[in-house]
Scaffold this motif. Structure first.
Motif, PDB file in Angstrom:
ATOM      1  N   THR A 298     -34.238   7.316  51.027  1.00 44.73           N
ATOM      2  CA  THR A 298     -32.683   6.917  51.308  1.00 44.73           C
ATOM      3  C   THR A 298     -32.428   7.240  50.048  1.00 44.73           C
ATOM      4  OG1 THR A 298     -33.896   5.010  50.718  1.00 44.73           O
ATOM      5  CG2 THR A 298     -33.381   5.117  52.631  1.00 44.73           C
ATOM      6  N   LEU A 299     -31.709   8.351  49.437  1.00 46.11           N
ATOM      7  CA  LEU A 299     -31.256   8.845  48.572  1.00 46.11           C
ATOM      8  C   LEU A 299     -29.751   8.333  48.392  1.00 46.11           C
ATOM      9  CD1 LEU A 299     -33.682  11.733  47.936  1.00 46.11           C
ATOM     10  CD2 LEU A 299     -34.070   9.332  46.725  1.00 46.11           C
ATOM     11  N   TYR A 300     -29.303   8.774  49.120  1.00 48.46           N
ATOM     12  CA  TYR A 300     -27.172   9.548  48.923  1.00 48.46           C
ATOM     13  C   TYR A 300     -26.872   8.323  48.306  1.00 48.46           C
ATOM     14  CZ  TYR A 300     -23.056   9.825  49.658  1.00 48.46           C
ATOM     15  OH  TYR A 300     -21.480   9.217  48.929  1.00 48.46           O
ATOM     16  N   LEU A 301     -27.999   6.764  48.825  1.00 48.13           N
ATOM     17  CA  LEU A 301     -27.111   5.467  48.508  1.00 48.13           C
ATOM     18  C   LEU A 301     -27.244   5.305  46.801  1.00 48.13           C
ATOM     19  CD1 LEU A 301     -29.202   3.125  47.662  1.00 48.13           C
ATOM     20  CD2 LEU A 301     -30.520   3.344  49.506  1.00 48.13           C
ATOM     21  N   GLU A 302     -28.438   5.974  46.364  1.00 45.46           N
ATOM     22  CA  GLU A 302     -28.249   6.306  44.997  1.00 45.46           C
ATOM     23  C   GLU A 302     -27.270   6.414  44.039  1.00 45.46           C
ATOM     24  OE1 GLU A 302     -31.618   7.747  43.614  1.00 45.46           O
ATOM     25  OE2 GLU A 302     -33.062   6.140  44.484  1.00 45.46           O
ATOM     26  N   ASP A 303     -26.372   8.176  44.765  1.00 42.23           N
ATOM     27  CA  ASP A 303     -25.114   8.238  44.216  1.00 42.23           C
ATOM     28  C   ASP A 303     -24.707   7.281  44.520  1.00 42.23           C
ATOM     29  OD1 ASP A 303     -26.588  10.317  43.581  1.00 42.23           O
ATOM     30  OD2 ASP A 303     -25.697  11.661  45.246  1.00 42.23           O
ATOM     31  N   TRP A 304     -24.137   6.571  45.207  1.00 47.35           N
ATOM     32  CA  TRP A 304     -22.709   6.012  45.915  1.00 47.35           C
ATOM     33  C   TRP A 304     -22.786   4.404  45.111  1.00 47.35           C
ATOM     34  CZ3 TRP A 304     -21.500   1.172  47.793  1.00 47.35           C
ATOM     35  CH2 TRP A 304     -20.382   1.478  48.613  1.00 47.35           C
ATOM     36  N   MET A 305     -23.713   4.132  45.034  1.00 41.13           N
ATOM     37  CA  MET A 305     -24.047   3.234  44.079  1.00 41.13           C
ATOM     38  C   MET A 305     -23.622   3.447  42.199  1.00 41.13           C
ATOM     39  SD  MET A 305     -25.237  -0.090  45.592  1.00 41.13           S
ATOM     40  CE  MET A 305     -25.426  -0.553  47.027  1.00 41.13           C
ATOM     41  N   ILE A 306     -23.999   4.344  42.274  1.00 47.19           N
ATOM     42  CA  ILE A 306     -23.932   4.508  40.512  1.00 47.19           C
ATOM     43  C   ILE A 306     -22.270   4.692  40.933  1.00 47.19           C
ATOM     44  CG2 ILE A 306     -24.107   6.313  38.951  1.00 47.19           C
ATOM     45  CD1 ILE A 306     -26.706   6.380  39.732  1.00 47.19           C
ATOM     46  N   GLU A 307     -21.793   5.148  41.090  1.00 48.04           N
ATOM     47  CA  GLU A 307     -20.127   6.334  41.674  1.00 48.04           C
ATOM     48  C   GLU A 307     -19.084   4.848  41.640  1.00 48.04           C
ATOM     49  OE1 GLU A 307     -16.880   8.675  43.727  1.00 48.04           O
ATOM     50  OE2 GLU A 307     -19.407   9.143  43.789  1.00 48.04           O
ATOM     51  N   LYS A 308     -20.227   3.704  43.187  1.00 49.46           N
ATOM     52  CA  LYS A 308     -19.005   2.526  43.528  1.00 49.46           C
ATOM     53  C   LYS A 308     -19.344   1.594  43.723  1.00 49.46           C
ATOM     54  CE  LYS A 308     -16.691   6.449  46.633  1.00 49.46           C
ATOM     55  NZ  LYS A 308     -17.068   7.770  47.549  1.00 49.46           N
ATOM     56  N   GLY A 309     -20.416   1.567  43.680  1.00 48.43           N
ATOM     57  CA  GLY A 309     -21.546  -0.228  43.575  1.00 48.43           C
ATOM     58  C   GLY A 309     -20.790  -0.978  42.911  1.00 48.43           C
ATOM     59  N   ASN A 310     -20.528  -2.164  43.272  1.00 54.36           N
ATOM     60  CA  ASN A 310     -20.204  -3.211  42.378  1.00 54.36           C
ATOM     61  C   ASN A 310     -21.070  -4.526  43.055  1.00 54.36           C
ATOM     62  OD1 ASN A 310     -19.067  -5.070  40.911  1.00 54.36           O
ATOM     63  ND2 ASN A 310     -17.615  -5.659  42.814  1.00 54.36           N
ATOM     64  N   LEU A 311     -22.792  -4.161  42.124  1.00 55.03           N
ATOM     65  CA  LEU A 311     -23.673  -4.625  42.108  1.00 55.03           C
ATOM     66  C   LEU A 311     -24.092  -5.871  40.961  1.00 55.03           C
ATOM     67  CD1 LEU A 311     -26.752  -1.894  42.538  1.00 55.03           C
ATOM     68  CD2 LEU A 311     -25.512  -3.871  43.802  1.00 55.03           C
TER      69      LEU A 311
END
Ligand code: ZN
Length: 433
Positions: A298-311
């Motif tokens: 489940t790898l695309y989530l990492e790209d999305w998180m780094i760009e847009k995630g607000n963790l």
């Protein structure tokens, strides 16, 4: 007891009346739809055929032949996709349709089953319109996923074919528990179970309430408080008990696992798929190959998180740590020949972006485009035990059909903009004109 018997008799009686009343002299053939495909992509071979017609009858593919040989009959519906490339609907084996990408801990605590059901209705539609005609939903509280699956199957709401797991089964304090509140609030995840009798009970309970498969947490995770993605959670013995029960009762087992030890134990216990697999090592790769266990990156989530995630901070560092190693480890597993099925963890980012996962496989990890497409079609169907039903455009399978502007083998990103979606013979989207 008397009441039960009379009810059973009454039901039998009503059943026979209904059967007699409905008995027609001739059964009408299901209505036909002809899909005129400009190009038809065979996802098994990568071969592209020009000007083919798919004949759909009811929810099923009846035949496939060159367009010149298939004349429309009176009453047929004809769909002109002569400008498009047609292929089977995609399959995502790791979704959470009832959840949304909001990681504010307070938001998580406000989620009721009713809100999750509403999320599910919205997200099932978004997923289907993105060309994902089948999903395996691996984790939902309150069996909301069971009701969503049933509502889709009955035609009440639009959505993909679903296999659902119900609540995630995991240890106390683990990735699948609720760890946000202190002890005085006594919150416990729906699927928390410790020890062999307890995990056996939980597997049986999930099946009792409608689970098609069993999802477990073999290691810690990223989006959970206070646990370590690399640490094993269930013991080997607990997972062996889970797999024995699930398989005996006809259910497959998906194991969330980041850490190398947990990947190996879950594989040795006989699970059917490893989800995420971030820290997979050579021992894990060899064990998965030997047993034919699927890896669901489940790898695309990492790209999305780094760009847009607000963790929040207690998730953020774990995401950075896992992202730093996961792609190179997964790439090694792919190159070693571990079987791959496409999963996205959609919910961690917005639903409907599922096909971005294939872009990562091809354009970041170097997977051949045909192999990538197979992870989301024939491989995914195999993992779900649905090879006879979906994953390819073949006679007798569900008419799960999508179309895009050009051959995805030339540019896998074209799958991010699907122009036509049919699921089980029903058209949900047609932007072909
Ligand atoms: Zn997940």
């Amino acid at each position: 007891m008397q009441k039960t018997v009379s009810l059973a008799v009454a039901l039998c009686f009503l059943g026979s009346v209904a059967a007699n009343a409905a008995q027609p002299s001739t059964i009408p053939a299901p209505k036909r739809t002809l899909i005129r495909a400009g190009h038809l992509l065979d996802v098994k071979t990568g071969k592209l055929l020009d000007a083919e017609t798919i004949v759909v009858a009811g929810d099923t593919i009846q035949s496939i032949a060159p367009t010149a040989q298939v004349a429309a009959q009176l009453g047929d519906t004809v769909i002109d996709l002569s400008g498009l490339t047609v292929l089977p609907g995609l399959i995502d084996v790791h979704t959470h349709l009832t959840m949304n990408p909001n990681f504010d801990p307070y938001y998580e605590l406000t989620q009721t089953s009713a809100k999750e059901a509403i999320n599910g209705v919205v997200n099932a539609r978004a997923t289907l319109l993105a060309g994902i005609t089948t999903v395996r939903n691996v984790g939902a509280d309150g069996f909301v996923d069971v009701d969503l699956r049933d509502a889709i199957n009955s035609g009440q709401v639009p959505g993909p074919h679903m296999q659902v797991s119900g609540p995630l089964i995991g240890i106390t304090g683990g990735h699948c528990d609720d760890n946000l509140l202190p002890i005085q609030y006594h919150t416990v995840g729906d699927g928390v179970a410790d020890g062999i009798p307890a995990v056996q009970h939980m597997v049986r309970q999930n099946i009792k309430y409608g689970a098609d498969l069993i999802k477990i947490c073999a290691t810690g995770g990223v989006l959970s408080k206070g646990d370590d993605p690399q640490a094993s959670q269930f013991t080997l013995e607990e997972m062996q008990a889970i797999v024995a029960d699930a398989h005996r009762l006809g259910r497959k087992v998906a194991a969330h696992a980041h850490g190398a030890q947990g990947i190996l134990w879950a594989t040795e216990a006989g699970v059917d798929s490893i989800e995420h697999g971030s820290y997979i090592n050579d021992e894990g790769i060899a064990a998965m190959k030997k047993r034919g266990t699927y890896l669901v990156p489940t790898l695309y989530l990492e790209d999305w998180m780094i760009e847009k995630g607000n963790l929040p901070p207690f998730y953020h560092q774990k995401m950075i740590d896992v992202s730093a190693v996961a792609k190179s480890n997964i790439k090694r597993a792919m190159q070693a020949g571990v079987k791959i099925a496409m999963g996205t963890d959609a919910a961690v980012y917005p639903h409907g972006l599922n096909a971005h996962e294939l872009d990562v496989y091809v354009n970041q990890l170097g997977m051949a485009p045909l192999a990538a497409l197979q992870t989301a079609t024939i491989n995914a169907a195999d993992l779900m035990g649905w090879t006879a039903k979906t994953g390819a455009i073949e006679q007798g399978k569900w008419a799960d059909i999508i179309a895009v502007d050009k051959n995805p083998l030339d540019d896998i990103r074209v799958l991010q903009d699907v122009k036509f979606v049919m699921k089980a013979g029903v058209v949900y989207k047609n932007e072909s004109k």
